[in-house]
Design a protein around this motif. Structure first.
Motif, short mmCIF file in Angstrom:
data_model
loop_
_atom_site.label_atom_id
_atom_site.label_comp_id
_atom_site.label_asym_id
_atom_site.label_seq_id
_atom_site.Cartn_x
_atom_site.Cartn_y
_atom_site.Cartn_z
N LEU A 195 58.30 91.07 10.53
CA LEU A 195 58.19 89.63 10.32
C LEU A 195 59.52 88.97 10.64
O LEU A 195 60.58 89.46 10.25
N VAL A 214 57.22 81.58 10.07
CA VAL A 214 57.17 83.04 10.07
C VAL A 214 56.45 83.50 11.34
O VAL A 214 55.40 82.95 11.71
N ILE A 260 55.80 87.23 14.09
CA ILE A 260 55.65 88.68 14.05
C ILE A 260 55.95 89.27 15.42
O ILE A 260 55.64 88.68 16.46
#
Length: 360
Positions: free
Chosen positions: A64, A165, A167
């Motif tokens: 993350l 956020v 990934i």
């Protein structure tokens, strides 16, 4: 004895300056905008205490990535013009374009709006811009907070920030160690000032030159205020497309510090990025600031992006493909330099700017 049952004199939240009803009305107004900015992984709806996002079991070694930022004093221009539905795009851009630099796909964003007095329509406009930015970035607006601060902020004042956020697979992180001598540097056009250097821009244009925000500027083809509020370009999906189609070594998001300082952050020791100023176009707004403020070139280049908002470093054999991808996505771009071996001087700069701009 006087009956005060229908005329309460005790202290209340409303008397202290916080209007709960206005806050609820703001939620009603911005809910349709917020619902636009979603993804299939979002669980639940608007109104919970926490946003829920499902990570499907489709990653091998997921990492993350997180980024937090704000818009800065560009908000002062929005407040002066009473235009509030664009700075949210700037907010998203500043967050997600930092995430994608390491190769991360932006997943979701949460915003924070601090405001002196809740005007529901203003809050709805702000969230409209944030939602539009999330749509452009392909991420979800997972939630946020609006906090009324009477006494701390004036009624017409507000500030916004957000955390995003993303990934990325652990073995697919883009980092400086990937860069090689001979790599080519592609610059992607900015949409103007983006969200950097507004303290200097406002000082020069509004205080020294005393130019009116509502005044038409021939070089811009619109008013000064419209030029200054031009939203920051969001490059997240463009960069992800480059990752999918080419062997990108690394990206650099050009924000505070300018092109040289931000590109230097992704140049490994022993290499230098040599950039040619004559390879890209500088938008008129930068010429206007430099002229009216007699701002030296070095100061301009340390403060502003000078027309390049994002940089990609990639192998020479991938340049044609990369430029085709960007052009197809309507992103103006240029080959602006090359990576070379550095001199033996360990203190030598990792980025050099050479030549001169054609019309600056």
């Amino acid at each position: 004895m006087t009956d005060n049952s229908h005329h309460p004199t005790g202290a209340s939240y409303a008397a202290a300056g916080v209007d709960i009803d206005a806050g609820e009305r703001a939620v009603e107004l911005f809910a349709p905008h917020a619902k636009r900015a979603t993804r299939p992984e979002v669980m639940g709806g608007l109104g919970g205490f926490a946003g829920l996002f499902s990570l499907k079991n489709t990653y091998r070694q997921p990492l993350l990535a997180s980024s937090t930022d704000g818009v800065g004093t560009k908000i002062a221009v929005a407040q002066a013009m009473d235009v509030h539905n664009t700075v949210g795009i700037d907010l998203v851009a500043m967050v997600v374009d930092d995430l994608v630099v390491c190769g991360a796909e932006p997943l979701f964003l949460q915003d924070y709006i601090a405001i002196g007095k809740v005007v529901p329509e203003h809050v709805a406009d702000i969230v409209e811009g944030i939602a539009e930015g999330c749509v452009q970035a392909g991420c979800a607006l997972l939630g946020g907070e609006t906090a009324e601060h009477p006494g701390l902020m004036a009624p017409g004042e507000y500030d916004i920030s957000a955390t995003g956020v993303g990934i990325v697979e652990a073995d697919e992180i883009l980092q400086a160690e990937n860069v090689r001598p001979g790599d080519v540097i592609i610059g992607m056009a900015s949409s103007g000032l983006h969200s950097n250097g507004y303290s200097l821009a406002r000082h020069v244009l509004l205080e020294l030159a005393r130019l009116p925000l509502e005044g038409h500027v021939e070089e811009f083809g619109r008013t000064l205020g419209e030029e200054l509020l031009e939203p920051t370009r969001i490059y997240a999906l463009d960069c992800l497309s480059l990752i999918a189609e080419t062997d990108v070594r690394v990206f650099s998001h050009v924000t505070g510090g300018g092109l040289a300082e931000n590109l230097a952050r992704v140049m490994p020791r022993g290499l230098v990025a040599r950039l040619d100023r004559g390879r890209w176009s500088v938008p008129a707004v930068f010429n206007t600031i430099a002229h009216h403020g007699r701002v030296e070139q070095a100061e301009m280049e340390r403060t502003f992006n000078m027309g390049v908002g994002m940089v990609a470093v990639l192998p020479e054999e991938d340049v044609d493909r990369a430029q085709a991808v960007l052009t197809a996505r309507h992103v103006e771009n240029w080959v602006i330099g090359r990576v070379e071996k550095a001199s033996e001087d360990v203190d030598a700069p990792r980025v050099t700017l050479e030549g001169s701009h054609a019309r600056f």
